[in-house]
Scaffold this motif. Structure first.
Motif, PDB file in Angstrom:
ATOM      1  N   SER A  75      87.121 -19.852  99.386  1.00 59.36           N
ATOM      2  CA  SER A  75      87.719 -20.635 100.842  1.00 59.36           C
ATOM      3  C   SER A  75      88.839 -19.531 101.799  1.00 59.36           C
ATOM      4  O   SER A  75      89.257 -18.743 101.255  1.00 59.36           O
ATOM      5  N   PRO A  76      89.204 -20.849 102.552  1.00 60.47           N
ATOM      6  CA  PRO A  76      90.405 -19.847 103.145  1.00 60.47           C
ATOM      7  C   PRO A  76      91.338 -18.888 103.021  1.00 60.47           C
ATOM      8  O   PRO A  76      91.907 -17.762 102.848  1.00 60.47           O
ATOM      9  N   GLY A  77      91.675 -20.036 102.063  1.00 55.70           N
ATOM     10  CA  GLY A  77      92.985 -19.310 101.005  1.00 55.70           C
ATOM     11  C   GLY A  77      92.943 -18.303 100.326  1.00 55.70           C
ATOM     12  O   GLY A  77      94.161 -17.427  99.693  1.00 55.70           O
ATOM     13  N   VAL A  78      91.343 -17.546  99.945  1.00 56.15           N
ATOM     14  CA  VAL A  78      91.481 -16.549  98.713  1.00 56.15           C
ATOM     15  C   VAL A  78      91.468 -15.606  99.596  1.00 56.15           C
ATOM     16  O   VAL A  78      89.954 -15.044 100.348  1.00 56.15           O
ATOM     17  N   PRO A  79      91.680 -14.502  99.541  1.00 59.22           N
ATOM     18  CA  PRO A  79      91.398 -13.186  99.999  1.00 59.22           C
ATOM     19  C   PRO A  79      89.736 -12.361  99.736  1.00 59.22           C
ATOM     20  O   PRO A  79      89.510 -13.027  98.742  1.00 59.22           O
TER      21      PRO A  79
ATOM     22  N   SER B 107      91.439 -17.738 111.219  1.00 61.71           N
ATOM     23  CA  SER B 107      91.609 -16.190 110.607  1.00 61.71           C
ATOM     24  C   SER B 107      90.629 -15.857 109.671  1.00 61.71           C
ATOM     25  O   SER B 107      90.106 -15.232 109.204  1.00 61.71           O
ATOM     26  N   PHE B 108      91.452 -16.662 108.809  1.00 63.42           N
ATOM     27  CA  PHE B 108      90.319 -16.821 107.635  1.00 63.42           C
ATOM     28  C   PHE B 108      89.232 -17.107 107.265  1.00 63.42           C
ATOM     29  O   PHE B 108      88.184 -16.185 106.914  1.00 63.42           O
ATOM     30  N   GLN B 109      88.920 -18.251 107.467  1.00 60.50           N
ATOM     31  CA  GLN B 109      87.563 -18.813 107.920  1.00 60.50           C
ATOM     32  C   GLN B 109      86.218 -17.494 109.257  1.00 60.50           C
ATOM     33  O   GLN B 109      86.044 -17.335 108.357  1.00 60.50           O
ATOM     34  N   LEU B 110      87.563 -17.051 109.980  1.00 61.71           N
ATOM     35  CA  LEU B 110      87.103 -16.441 110.418  1.00 61.71           C
ATOM     36  C   LEU B 110      86.480 -14.839 109.927  1.00 61.71           C
ATOM     37  O   LEU B 110      85.328 -14.340 110.319  1.00 61.71           O
ATOM     38  N   GLU B 111      86.886 -14.478 108.608  1.00 62.42           N
ATOM     39  CA  GLU B 111      86.445 -13.225 107.936  1.00 62.42           C
ATOM     40  C   GLU B 111      85.484 -13.608 107.792  1.00 62.42           C
ATOM     41  O   GLU B 111      84.739 -12.331 106.979  1.00 62.42           O
TER      42      GLU B 111
END
Length: 469
Positions: free
Chosen positions: A76-80, A167-171
Protein backbone atom coordinates in the motif's frame (compact mmCIF):
# COMPACT_ATOMS: atom_id res chain seq x y z
CA UNK A 1 -0.89 -12.08 -15.00
CA UNK A 2 -2.03 -15.43 -13.59
CA UNK A 3 -3.29 -15.13 -10.01
CA UNK A 4 -5.09 -18.42 -9.44
CA UNK A 5 -3.37 -20.29 -6.60
CA UNK A 6 -0.70 -17.61 -6.17
CA UNK A 7 0.22 -16.88 -2.55
CA UNK A 8 -0.14 -13.14 -2.06
CA UNK A 9 0.40 -10.79 0.87
CA UNK A 10 -1.07 -7.30 0.94
CA UNK A 11 0.65 -4.81 3.23
CA UNK A 12 -1.68 -2.19 4.68
CA UNK A 13 -5.37 -2.57 5.53
CA UNK A 14 -6.44 0.85 4.30
CA UNK A 15 -8.71 1.51 1.31
CA UNK A 16 -6.10 0.52 -1.28
CA UNK A 17 -5.06 -2.62 0.59
CA UNK A 18 -8.62 -3.80 1.14
CA UNK A 19 -9.44 -3.36 -2.54
CA UNK A 20 -6.26 -5.18 -3.59
CA UNK A 21 -6.92 -8.12 -1.25
CA UNK A 22 -10.51 -8.42 -2.47
CA UNK A 23 -9.43 -8.34 -6.13
CA UNK A 24 -6.73 -10.97 -5.62
CA UNK A 25 -9.10 -13.28 -3.75
CA UNK A 26 -11.76 -12.97 -6.44
CA UNK A 27 -9.15 -13.98 -9.01
CA UNK A 28 -8.27 -17.14 -7.11
CA UNK A 29 -5.15 -16.09 -5.20
CA UNK A 30 -4.45 -17.28 -1.66
CA UNK A 31 -4.42 -13.95 0.16
CA UNK A 32 -3.29 -12.58 3.51
CA UNK A 33 -3.85 -8.96 4.53
CA UNK A 34 -1.48 -7.45 7.09
CA UNK A 35 -1.51 -4.24 9.08
CA UNK A 36 0.38 -3.13 12.18
CA UNK A 37 -2.92 -2.26 13.87
CA UNK A 38 -4.72 -5.08 15.65
CA UNK A 39 -7.52 -6.57 13.56
CA UNK A 40 -10.03 -5.27 16.13
CA UNK A 41 -9.07 -1.72 15.06
CA UNK A 42 -9.51 -2.32 11.31
CA UNK A 43 -12.38 -0.89 9.31
CA UNK A 44 -15.50 -2.99 8.84
CA UNK A 45 -14.63 -3.48 5.15
CA UNK A 46 -11.19 -4.82 6.04
CA UNK A 47 -12.42 -7.10 8.81
CA UNK A 48 -15.14 -8.54 6.57
CA UNK A 49 -12.62 -9.88 4.03
CA UNK A 50 -11.94 -12.95 6.14
CA UNK A 51 -15.47 -14.28 6.18
CA UNK A 52 -16.53 -12.98 2.75
CA UNK A 53 -13.46 -13.85 0.68
CA UNK A 54 -11.35 -16.19 2.80
CA UNK A 55 -8.57 -13.65 3.23
CA UNK A 56 -6.23 -14.24 6.14
CA UNK A 57 -6.22 -11.25 8.48
CA UNK A 58 -3.00 -10.52 10.36
CA UNK A 59 -2.55 -7.62 12.76
CA UNK A 60 0.34 -6.61 14.99
CA UNK A 61 3.45 -8.72 14.38
CA UNK A 62 3.92 -10.34 10.96
CA UNK A 63 5.04 -13.99 11.30
CA UNK A 64 8.44 -14.46 9.67
CA UNK A 65 7.51 -17.92 8.39
CA UNK A 66 4.75 -16.41 6.26
CA UNK A 67 7.20 -14.40 4.16
CA UNK A 68 8.94 -17.59 2.98
CA UNK A 69 5.73 -18.62 1.22
CA UNK A 70 4.85 -15.32 -0.46
CA UNK A 71 5.08 -15.14 -4.26
CA UNK A 72 3.44 -11.73 -4.69
CA UNK A 73 3.50 -8.82 -2.27
CA UNK A 74 1.20 -5.85 -2.93
CA UNK A 75 2.33 -2.85 -0.94
CA UNK A 76 0.00 0.00 0.00
CA UNK A 77 1.19 3.58 -0.66
CA UNK A 78 1.58 4.41 3.02
CA UNK A 79 4.03 1.53 3.58
CA UNK A 80 7.68 2.36 2.74
CA UNK A 81 9.17 0.20 0.00
CA UNK A 82 12.19 -0.47 2.21
CA UNK A 83 10.07 -2.13 4.89
CA UNK A 84 11.35 -5.51 6.04
CA UNK A 85 8.57 -7.61 4.43
CA UNK A 86 9.02 -5.88 1.07
CA UNK A 87 12.80 -6.33 1.13
CA UNK A 88 12.51 -9.94 2.22
CA UNK A 89 10.07 -10.95 -0.52
CA UNK A 90 12.03 -9.07 -3.16
CA UNK A 91 15.30 -10.77 -2.22
CA UNK A 92 13.82 -14.23 -2.40
CA UNK A 93 12.57 -13.60 -5.96
CA UNK A 94 8.99 -12.81 -5.08
CA UNK A 95 7.37 -9.88 -6.88
CA UNK A 96 6.76 -6.62 -5.02
CA UNK A 97 4.32 -4.19 -6.65
CA UNK A 98 1.79 -1.56 -5.67
CA UNK A 99 -1.95 -1.40 -6.22
CA UNK A 100 -1.85 0.75 -9.38
CA UNK A 101 0.66 -1.63 -10.97
CA UNK A 102 -1.60 -4.57 -10.13
CA UNK A 103 -4.59 -2.73 -11.58
CA UNK A 104 -2.73 -1.72 -14.74
CA UNK A 105 -2.04 -5.36 -15.64
CA UNK A 106 -5.79 -6.02 -15.90
CA UNK A 107 -7.19 -2.63 -16.93
CA UNK A 108 -8.52 -2.16 -20.46
CA UNK A 109 -8.64 1.08 -22.43
CA UNK A 110 -6.47 4.19 -22.30
CA UNK A 111 -4.95 5.88 -19.25
CA UNK A 112 -4.34 9.54 -18.41
CA UNK A 113 -2.18 9.77 -15.28
CA UNK A 114 -1.53 12.91 -13.26
CA UNK A 115 1.14 13.53 -10.65
CA UNK A 116 2.73 16.58 -9.04
CA UNK A 117 3.37 18.02 -5.61
CA UNK A 118 0.23 20.14 -5.79
CA UNK A 119 -2.91 20.31 -7.89
CA UNK A 120 -3.29 16.60 -8.69
CA UNK A 121 -6.81 16.17 -7.41
CA UNK A 122 -8.19 19.36 -8.95
CA UNK A 123 -6.61 18.56 -12.33
CA UNK A 124 -7.68 14.92 -12.24
CA UNK A 125 -11.25 15.90 -11.41
CA UNK A 126 -11.38 18.57 -14.12
CA UNK A 127 -10.01 16.21 -16.78
CA UNK A 128 -12.58 13.64 -15.77
CA UNK A 129 -15.35 16.23 -16.09
CA UNK A 130 -14.10 17.45 -19.49
CA UNK A 131 -14.03 13.94 -20.91
CA UNK A 132 -17.31 12.89 -19.33
CA UNK A 133 -19.09 16.05 -20.51
CA UNK A 134 -17.85 15.23 -24.01
CA UNK A 135 -19.66 11.89 -23.88
CA UNK A 136 -16.64 9.63 -23.41
CA UNK A 137 -16.68 6.61 -21.10
CA UNK A 138 -14.50 7.87 -18.24
CA UNK A 139 -13.44 6.39 -14.92
CA UNK A 140 -11.62 8.47 -12.29
CA UNK A 141 -9.59 7.09 -9.40
CA UNK A 142 -6.18 6.25 -8.01
CA UNK A 143 -5.05 8.56 -5.24
CA UNK A 144 -8.45 10.25 -5.42
CA UNK A 145 -11.75 8.61 -4.55
CA UNK A 146 -11.73 5.00 -5.71
CA UNK A 147 -8.58 2.85 -5.83
CA UNK A 148 -7.57 2.08 -9.40
CA UNK A 149 -8.01 -1.63 -8.78
CA UNK A 150 -11.75 -1.04 -8.19
CA UNK A 151 -12.10 0.34 -11.72
CA UNK A 152 -10.85 -2.76 -13.53
CA UNK A 153 -14.22 -4.50 -13.85
CA UNK A 154 -15.91 -1.36 -15.22
CA UNK A 155 -13.36 -0.57 -17.92
CA UNK A 156 -13.55 -1.74 -21.51
CA UNK A 157 -11.48 -1.05 -24.60
CA UNK A 158 -13.20 2.33 -25.12
CA UNK A 159 -12.69 3.56 -21.55
CA UNK A 160 -10.35 6.37 -20.57
CA UNK A 161 -9.23 5.97 -16.97
CA UNK A 162 -8.01 9.20 -15.37
CA UNK A 163 -5.63 8.33 -12.55
CA UNK A 164 -4.20 10.54 -9.82
CA UNK A 165 -0.81 9.05 -8.92
CA UNK A 166 1.22 10.00 -5.85
CA UNK A 167 4.97 9.61 -5.55
CA UNK A 168 4.36 6.74 -3.10
CA UNK A 169 2.30 4.90 -5.70
CA UNK A 170 4.81 5.55 -8.47
CA UNK A 171 7.63 4.02 -6.41
CA UNK A 172 6.16 0.55 -6.99
CA UNK A 173 5.27 0.61 -10.69
CA UNK A 174 7.02 -1.66 -13.18
CA UNK A 175 4.96 -1.80 -16.36
CA UNK A 176 2.40 0.95 -15.65
CA UNK A 177 2.14 2.83 -18.93
CA UNK A 178 -0.13 5.88 -19.23
CA UNK A 179 -0.94 7.05 -22.74
CA UNK A 180 -0.93 10.60 -21.41
CA UNK A 181 1.22 11.42 -18.37
CA UNK A 182 1.19 14.80 -16.61
CA UNK A 183 3.54 16.23 -14.01
CA UNK A 184 2.12 19.51 -12.76
CA UNK A 185 5.07 20.56 -10.58
CA UNK A 186 7.70 19.20 -8.23
CA UNK A 187 8.37 21.14 -5.03
CA UNK A 188 9.70 20.01 -1.62
CA UNK A 189 7.30 17.54 -0.01
CA UNK A 190 7.38 14.25 1.91
CA UNK A 191 10.94 14.89 3.05
CA UNK A 192 10.07 12.82 6.11
CA UNK A 193 10.00 9.80 3.76
CA UNK A 194 12.61 10.61 1.10
CA UNK A 195 16.30 11.10 1.96
CA UNK A 196 16.59 14.12 -0.37
CA UNK A 197 14.42 16.30 -2.57
CA UNK A 198 15.98 14.68 -5.64
CA UNK A 199 14.86 11.24 -4.42
CA UNK A 200 11.32 12.59 -4.19
CA UNK A 201 11.59 14.12 -7.68
CA UNK A 202 12.89 10.82 -9.06
CA UNK A 203 9.76 9.06 -7.77
CA UNK A 204 7.60 11.58 -9.63
CA UNK A 205 9.64 11.10 -12.82
CA UNK A 206 8.72 7.41 -12.88
CA UNK A 207 5.31 8.30 -14.32
CA UNK A 208 7.03 8.70 -17.72
CA UNK A 209 9.36 5.71 -17.58
CA UNK A 210 7.35 3.30 -19.76
CA UNK A 211 6.10 5.83 -22.29
CA UNK A 212 7.05 5.62 -25.96
CA UNK A 213 6.99 8.00 -28.93
CA UNK A 214 3.31 7.13 -29.37
CA UNK A 215 2.46 8.70 -25.99
CA UNK A 216 2.18 12.25 -24.67
CA UNK A 217 3.96 13.83 -21.69
CA UNK A 218 2.55 17.11 -20.35
CA UNK A 219 4.97 19.26 -18.34
CA UNK A 220 5.06 22.59 -16.51
CA UNK A 221 7.45 24.94 -18.31
CA UNK A 222 7.68 27.16 -15.21
CA UNK A 223 8.88 24.50 -12.79
CA UNK A 224 12.64 23.99 -12.72
CA UNK A 225 12.43 20.24 -12.19
CA UNK A 226 9.77 19.43 -14.78
CA UNK A 227 11.39 21.73 -17.33
CA UNK A 228 14.67 19.85 -16.89
CA UNK A 229 12.92 16.60 -17.88
CA UNK A 230 11.70 17.90 -21.24
CA UNK A 231 14.62 16.74 -23.38
CA UNK A 232 15.00 13.27 -21.88
CA UNK A 233 11.55 11.79 -22.42
CA UNK A 234 10.55 9.31 -25.11
CA UNK A 235 7.00 10.67 -25.40
CA UNK A 236 5.91 13.73 -27.35
CA UNK A 237 6.07 16.72 -25.00
CA UNK A 238 3.37 19.34 -24.50
CA UNK A 239 4.24 22.27 -22.24
CA UNK A 240 2.07 24.69 -20.27
CA UNK A 241 2.97 27.97 -18.58
CA UNK A 242 1.47 30.87 -16.65
CA UNK A 243 4.64 32.98 -16.92
CA UNK A 244 5.60 32.93 -20.60
CA UNK A 245 4.11 32.63 -24.05
CA UNK A 246 5.13 29.34 -25.61
CA UNK A 247 5.90 28.68 -29.25
CA UNK A 248 3.81 25.53 -28.88
CA UNK A 249 1.60 24.65 -25.94
CA UNK A 250 -0.86 26.13 -23.48
CA UNK A 251 -0.22 29.40 -21.66
CA UNK A 252 -1.68 32.41 -19.85
CA UNK A 253 -1.52 35.78 -21.60
CA UNK A 254 -2.99 38.59 -19.58
CA UNK A 255 -6.41 37.34 -18.48
CA UNK A 256 -6.74 34.75 -21.27
CA UNK A 257 -5.77 31.07 -21.43
CA UNK A 258 -4.37 30.38 -24.88
CA UNK A 259 -3.40 27.35 -26.96
CA UNK A 260 -0.73 27.77 -29.64
CA UNK A 261 -0.53 24.84 -32.02
CA UNK A 262 1.11 24.54 -35.44
CA UNK A 263 1.57 28.29 -35.65
CA UNK A 264 -2.06 29.24 -34.89
CA UNK A 265 -3.62 30.47 -31.65
CA UNK A 266 -6.92 29.80 -29.92
CA UNK A 267 -8.21 31.59 -26.84
CA UNK A 268 -9.58 28.82 -24.63
CA UNK A 269 -11.25 30.72 -21.80
CA UNK A 270 -10.85 33.92 -19.82
CA UNK A 271 -9.38 33.72 -16.35
CA UNK A 272 -12.36 35.69 -15.09
CA UNK A 273 -14.66 32.95 -16.39
CA UNK A 274 -13.11 30.40 -14.03
CA UNK A 275 -14.63 29.76 -10.62
CA UNK A 276 -11.27 28.45 -9.31
CA UNK A 277 -9.09 30.86 -7.35
CA UNK A 278 -5.39 31.49 -7.81
CA UNK A 279 -2.71 31.24 -10.46
CA UNK A 280 -1.91 27.70 -9.38
CA UNK A 281 -5.39 26.72 -10.52
CA UNK A 282 -4.78 28.40 -13.87
CA UNK A 283 -1.86 25.97 -14.21
CA UNK A 284 -4.20 23.09 -13.40
CA UNK A 285 -6.73 24.24 -15.99
CA UNK A 286 -4.05 24.61 -18.68
CA UNK A 287 -2.80 21.09 -17.97
CA UNK A 288 -6.38 19.78 -18.16
CA UNK A 289 -6.90 21.45 -21.53
CA UNK A 290 -3.68 19.83 -22.77
CA UNK A 291 -4.88 16.41 -21.61
CA UNK A 292 -8.32 16.87 -23.12
CA UNK A 293 -6.76 17.92 -26.40
CA UNK A 294 -4.61 14.78 -26.34
CA UNK A 295 -7.78 12.73 -25.81
CA UNK A 296 -9.48 14.36 -28.77
CA UNK A 297 -12.04 16.50 -26.94
CA UNK A 298 -13.20 19.68 -28.71
CA UNK A 299 -11.94 22.99 -27.38
CA UNK A 300 -15.38 24.59 -27.02
CA UNK A 301 -16.66 21.65 -25.03
CA UNK A 302 -13.65 21.80 -22.71
CA UNK A 303 -14.15 25.54 -22.22
CA UNK A 304 -17.74 24.96 -21.11
CA UNK A 305 -16.60 22.27 -18.68
CA UNK A 306 -13.86 24.49 -17.24
CA UNK A 307 -16.27 27.39 -16.75
CA UNK A 308 -18.76 25.21 -14.86
CA UNK A 309 -16.17 23.41 -12.72
CA UNK A 310 -16.60 24.39 -9.07
CA UNK A 311 -13.47 22.78 -7.71
CA UNK A 312 -13.14 19.87 -5.32
CA UNK A 313 -13.73 19.42 -1.63
CA UNK A 314 -11.00 20.51 0.79
CA UNK A 315 -9.19 22.63 -1.85
CA UNK A 316 -9.75 26.34 -1.10
CA UNK A 317 -13.38 25.41 -0.50
CA UNK A 318 -15.70 28.20 0.62
CA UNK A 319 -17.58 27.13 3.75
CA UNK A 320 -19.50 30.14 5.07
CA UNK A 321 -19.41 33.86 5.74
CA UNK A 322 -20.17 34.95 9.29
CA UNK A 323 -20.35 38.63 10.24
CA UNK A 324 -18.37 39.52 7.12
CA UNK A 325 -15.65 36.94 7.81
CA UNK A 326 -15.25 34.28 5.08
CA UNK A 327 -14.12 30.77 6.02
CA UNK A 328 -12.19 28.62 3.52
CA UNK A 329 -11.20 24.98 3.89
CA UNK A 330 -7.90 24.01 2.23
CA UNK A 331 -7.17 20.96 4.36
CA UNK A 332 -5.49 19.39 1.31
CA UNK A 333 -2.70 21.98 1.67
CA UNK A 334 -0.44 19.43 3.35
CA UNK A 335 2.86 20.98 2.21
CA UNK A 336 4.50 24.39 2.55
CA UNK A 337 4.21 24.96 -1.19
CA UNK A 338 0.48 24.20 -1.13
CA UNK A 339 -0.02 26.73 1.68
CA UNK A 340 1.93 29.31 -0.33
CA UNK A 341 -0.42 28.76 -3.24
CA UNK A 342 -3.46 29.03 -0.98
CA UNK A 343 -2.29 32.36 0.44
CA UNK A 344 -1.44 33.68 -3.02
CA UNK A 345 -4.90 32.74 -4.29
CA UNK A 346 -6.47 35.53 -2.19
CA UNK A 347 -5.13 38.38 -4.29
CA UNK A 348 -8.36 40.36 -4.59
CA UNK A 349 -9.46 40.62 -0.97
CA UNK A 350 -9.48 43.84 1.03
CA UNK A 351 -9.10 42.15 4.40
CA UNK A 352 -6.41 40.07 6.03
CA UNK A 353 -6.11 36.31 6.52
CA UNK A 354 -6.22 34.50 9.83
CA UNK A 355 -4.29 31.35 9.00
CA UNK A 356 -4.83 28.04 10.78
CA UNK A 357 -1.82 25.79 10.21
CA UNK A 358 -0.02 22.87 11.81
CA UNK A 359 -0.29 19.12 12.18
CA UNK A 360 2.36 16.49 11.55
CA UNK A 361 5.36 18.03 9.81
CA UNK A 362 7.18 16.71 6.76
CA UNK A 363 10.66 17.95 7.68
CA UNK A 364 10.32 20.97 5.40
CA UNK A 365 11.18 24.57 6.42
CA UNK A 366 8.40 27.13 6.83
CA UNK A 367 10.54 30.17 5.96
CA UNK A 368 9.30 30.28 2.33
CA UNK A 369 5.93 31.39 3.71
CA UNK A 370 7.33 34.53 5.37
CA UNK A 371 6.87 37.06 2.52
CA UNK A 372 3.22 36.13 1.95
CA UNK A 373 2.51 35.97 5.66
CA UNK A 374 3.95 39.44 6.21
CA UNK A 375 1.84 40.75 3.34
CA UNK A 376 -1.46 38.97 3.93
CA UNK A 377 -1.77 37.37 7.37
CA UNK A 378 -3.20 39.04 10.46
CA UNK A 379 -2.45 36.11 12.77
CA UNK A 380 -1.45 32.45 12.68
CA UNK A 381 -3.32 29.96 14.85
CA UNK A 382 -0.98 26.98 15.26
CA UNK A 383 -2.15 23.47 16.08
CA UNK A 384 -0.73 19.97 16.38
CA UNK A 385 2.74 18.50 16.65
CA UNK A 386 4.38 21.21 14.52
CA UNK A 387 3.07 24.17 16.52
CA UNK A 388 6.40 24.88 18.22
CA UNK A 389 8.40 24.64 14.98
CA UNK A 390 5.92 26.91 13.22
CA UNK A 391 6.23 29.43 16.03
CA UNK A 392 10.03 29.29 16.00
CA UNK A 393 10.28 29.82 12.25
CA UNK A 394 7.42 32.28 11.66
CA UNK A 395 7.24 34.35 14.85
CA UNK A 396 8.87 37.33 13.17
CA UNK A 397 6.32 37.30 10.34
CA UNK A 398 3.03 37.41 12.29
CA UNK A 399 1.45 37.06 15.70
CA UNK A 400 1.01 33.40 16.60
CA UNK A 401 -1.57 31.84 18.91
CA UNK A 402 -1.67 28.19 19.98
CA UNK A 403 -4.83 26.09 20.00
CA UNK A 404 -5.25 22.64 21.51
CA UNK A 405 -7.83 21.52 18.97
CA UNK A 406 -9.22 22.51 15.60
CA UNK A 407 -12.46 23.57 17.27
CA UNK A 408 -10.51 25.93 19.50
CA UNK A 409 -8.52 27.16 16.50
CA UNK A 410 -11.70 28.10 14.61
CA UNK A 411 -13.08 29.96 17.62
CA UNK A 412 -9.78 31.78 18.15
CA UNK A 413 -9.50 32.69 14.48
CA UNK A 414 -13.04 34.07 14.38
CA UNK A 415 -12.49 36.15 17.50
CA UNK A 416 -9.31 37.57 15.94
CA UNK A 417 -10.77 38.34 12.50
CA UNK A 418 -12.57 41.57 11.62
CA UNK A 419 -15.22 42.19 8.97
CA UNK A 420 -13.68 41.60 5.54
CA UNK A 421 -11.11 39.10 6.79
CA UNK A 422 -10.68 35.48 5.78
CA UNK A 423 -10.17 32.49 8.07
CA UNK A 424 -8.16 29.97 6.09
CA UNK A 425 -7.34 26.40 7.06
CA UNK A 426 -4.16 25.69 5.06
CA UNK A 427 -2.09 23.57 7.43
CA UNK A 428 1.19 22.97 5.48
CA UNK A 429 1.30 19.66 7.38
CA UNK A 430 -0.11 16.17 7.29
CA UNK A 431 -3.13 15.45 9.46
CA UNK A 432 -2.16 12.22 11.16
CA UNK A 433 -1.33 13.68 14.58
CA UNK A 434 -4.98 14.54 15.23
CA UNK A 435 -7.03 13.13 12.33
CA UNK A 436 -7.26 10.02 10.16
CA UNK A 437 -6.79 11.96 6.91
CA UNK A 438 -6.83 15.45 5.43
CA UNK A 439 -10.47 14.78 4.51
CA UNK A 440 -11.30 14.07 8.15
CA UNK A 441 -9.55 17.29 9.19
CA UNK A 442 -11.47 19.26 6.56
CA UNK A 443 -14.79 17.77 7.63
CA UNK A 444 -14.15 18.71 11.26
CA UNK A 445 -13.24 22.25 10.21
CA UNK A 446 -16.41 22.62 8.12
CA UNK A 447 -18.62 21.17 10.82
CA UNK A 448 -17.14 23.58 13.36
CA UNK A 449 -17.62 26.57 11.08
CA UNK A 450 -21.21 25.58 10.29
CA UNK A 451 -21.94 25.19 14.00
CA UNK A 452 -20.53 28.68 14.48
CA UNK A 453 -22.78 29.89 11.67
CA UNK A 454 -25.83 28.25 13.27
CA UNK A 455 -25.05 29.96 16.57
CA UNK A 456 -24.76 33.27 14.74
CA UNK A 457 -28.13 32.77 13.04
CA UNK A 458 -29.74 32.06 16.39
CA UNK A 459 -28.21 35.16 17.95
CA UNK A 460 -25.95 33.24 20.32
CA UNK A 461 -22.88 35.21 19.28
CA UNK A 462 -24.45 38.43 20.49
CA UNK A 463 -23.43 40.57 17.55
CA UNK A 464 -26.35 40.25 15.13
CA UNK A 465 -24.00 38.44 12.75
CA UNK A 466 -25.22 37.83 9.22
CA UNK A 467 -24.45 34.44 7.72
CA UNK A 468 -23.89 33.36 4.09
CA UNK A 469 -23.20 29.80 2.97
Amino acid sequence: MELKGKKALVLGAGKSGVSSARFLARRGAVVALYDRKPVTEWTADAAALGESFGVGLIGGELPSWLLDQIELLVISPGVPTNSIPARYVDRKDGEVIGEIELAYRFLRGRIIAITGSNGKTTTTSLIGKMLSDAGLHVLVGGNIGRPMIDLVEEADSDTITVVEASSFQLETIKTFHPNVAICLNVTPNHLDRYPTFLDYAAAKHRIFMNQTAEDIAILNADNEITLSWRSGLAARRIMFSIRQELDEGFFLRGRELVMRENGSETVLIGRDDLFLRGLHNVENVLAAFAAGRAAGVGLEAMSRSAASFRGVEHRIEFVAEIAGVKFFNDSKATSVDATQKALAAFDDESGKIVLIMGGRGKNAPYEPLIPLIKEKVRRIVAIGEEANKISNELAAAAEITYAESLDEAVATAFSTAVCGDIVLLAPACASFDMFSSFEHRGEVFKATVLELAANAEQGRLGNNATVKR
